[in-house]
Scaffold this active site. Structure first.
Site, PDB file in Angstrom:
ATOM      1  N   GLY A   1      45.754  41.055  38.063  1.00 57.62           N
ATOM      2  CA  GLY A   1      45.403  39.653  38.240  1.00 57.62           C
ATOM      3  C   GLY A   1      44.198  39.535  39.149  1.00 57.62           C
ATOM      4  CD  GLU A   2      43.894  40.939  43.565  1.00 54.97           C
ATOM      5  OE1 GLU A   2      42.727  41.385  43.699  1.00 54.97           O
ATOM      6  OE2 GLU A   2      44.867  41.404  44.177  1.00 54.97           O
ATOM      7  N   GLY A   3      41.603  38.057  38.932  1.00 55.71           N
ATOM      8  CA  GLY A   3      40.298  37.930  38.294  1.00 55.71           C
ATOM      9  C   GLY A   3      39.562  39.241  38.186  1.00 55.71           C
TER      10      GLY A   3
END
Length: 350
Positions: free
Chosen positions: A316-318
């Site tokens: 996640g997190e980009g």
């Protein structure tokens, strides 16, 4: 709230393709870089005199963080407190996404969309708080429709500021313990499939926890069945504060003629809802990668899109979106600067 997104024009498709095909290479030899360049050109080229040159300006990546009431059911490897701790890690530069953004030239910002533990003021986290934590989605609606609309409004305002700073390419990341459960429920609702087909290991839970997640998602789908055909109601019932704001931000960015780089499983869930709200948003999207989350490839196949990368990421997190930037820049660079057969006095390869 409505989003007025201009449908992309196909008026210049032949001219764009001719520019790509005229470069000193065999037809199609740059693969997905060519399709990416064409997608970018379709957004940017609204007049024939713009055909010659594309531009990526001040790429920005925004992480939205939100806590999920369903996390109390033991559907994740971590407690909700970790959301706030990771927000601080993002803001102080210690997370993977922070490292990648520094390396690759993204302007990173972090948004408190609604977390239990508010970040310290010195961290400069953007406050777009919709509440401390959502309600457990398998027992009641995660939030109200009014909260969804408030989230859209906050997201739209933030995108407007980002656009005014000169950005024309934007990506979103997310942080929220329990949000793969919410994303799995959204995926199941949109695609009309079972929880077994959508629920994966998230950040790395055991098989027993996967079964628990499946049960929670099935319970949520049954509880809210009469509301899931409407995308706003769907977000209210199954979403998270961060997922709501990412959905709104994607729509707002397309409304502002910005390119939207879509990250992994949770961001793709938001993208699916955004497309339901306004299908025109899809043509502004560049899908960055296929994650290691088991449902993500099914999402991408359902959307009929090809991601740029497949690195088995499931953080996640980009992070996947961040790593796609050099490929997007390469697509623009070859379109702009690679010589044509005529310019290079090279015999054309057919």
């Amino acid at each position: 709230m409505t989003f007025t997104i201009e449908p992309i024009t196909h008026k210049f498709d032949n001219e764009i393709q001719a520019i790509i095909d005229g470069k000193t290479k065999p037809l199609g030899a740059l693969g997905q870089l060519e399709t990416t360049a064409k997608a970018i050109a379709r957004v940017q080229v609204t007049q024939s005199e713009q055909l010659a040159r594309l531009v990526i300006k001040k790429p920005a990546l925004i992480i939205f963080a939100g806590d999920h009431g369903v996390a109390a059911e033991g559907v994740s490897i971590a407690p909700s407190e970790v959301t706030g701790q990771m927000v601080a890690n993002f803001a102080t530069g210690g997370a993977a996404i922070s490292v990648f953004c520094r390396q690759l030239g993204w302007d990173l910002s972090v948004v408190d969309a609604g977390i239990l533990h508010k970040p310290s003021p010195e961290l400069n986290v953007i406050d777009q708080h919709l509440g401390n934590i959502t309600q457990p989605l398998h027992l009641q609606a995660a939030m109200t429709v009014e909260t969804v609309k408030e989230g859209f409004s906050k997201a739209k305002s933030l995108i407007s500021k980002t656009k005014k700073n000169g950005c024309n390419l934007i990506a979103f990341g997310e942080m929220g313990i329990g949000n793969t459960t919410s994303s799995s429920a959204i995926m199941a609702a949109v695609m009309n499939i079972s929880a077994v087909e959508t629920v994966g290991k998230g950040t790395g839970v055991s098989d027993d926890v996967v079964k628990k997640k499946q049960q929670v998602v099935e319970q949520a789908l049954k509880l809210h069945a009469d509301k899931l055909s409407d995308p706003i109601q769907l977000l209210a019932c199954l979403g998270g504060f961060e997922i709501v704001q990412i959905t709104g931000a994607m729509l707002a960015a397309a409304e502002d003629n910005m390119h939207v780089v879509v990250d992994g499983f949770t961001c793709t869930a938001a993208a699916m809802v955004a497309i339901q709200i306004n299908p025109a948003v899809k043509d502004y999207m560049i899908f960055a990668h296929c994650s290691g989350e088991q449902g993500h490839q099914k999402m991408l196949t359902w959307l009929t899109v090809e991601p740029l990368l497949s690195l088995e990421l499931r953080l996640g997190e980009g992070t996947g979106a961040a790593l796609a930037l050099p490929l997007i820049q390469a697509s623009v660079a070859f379109y702009n600067d690679m010589a044509s057969f005529e310019q290079a006095s090279v015999t054309k390869v057919v």
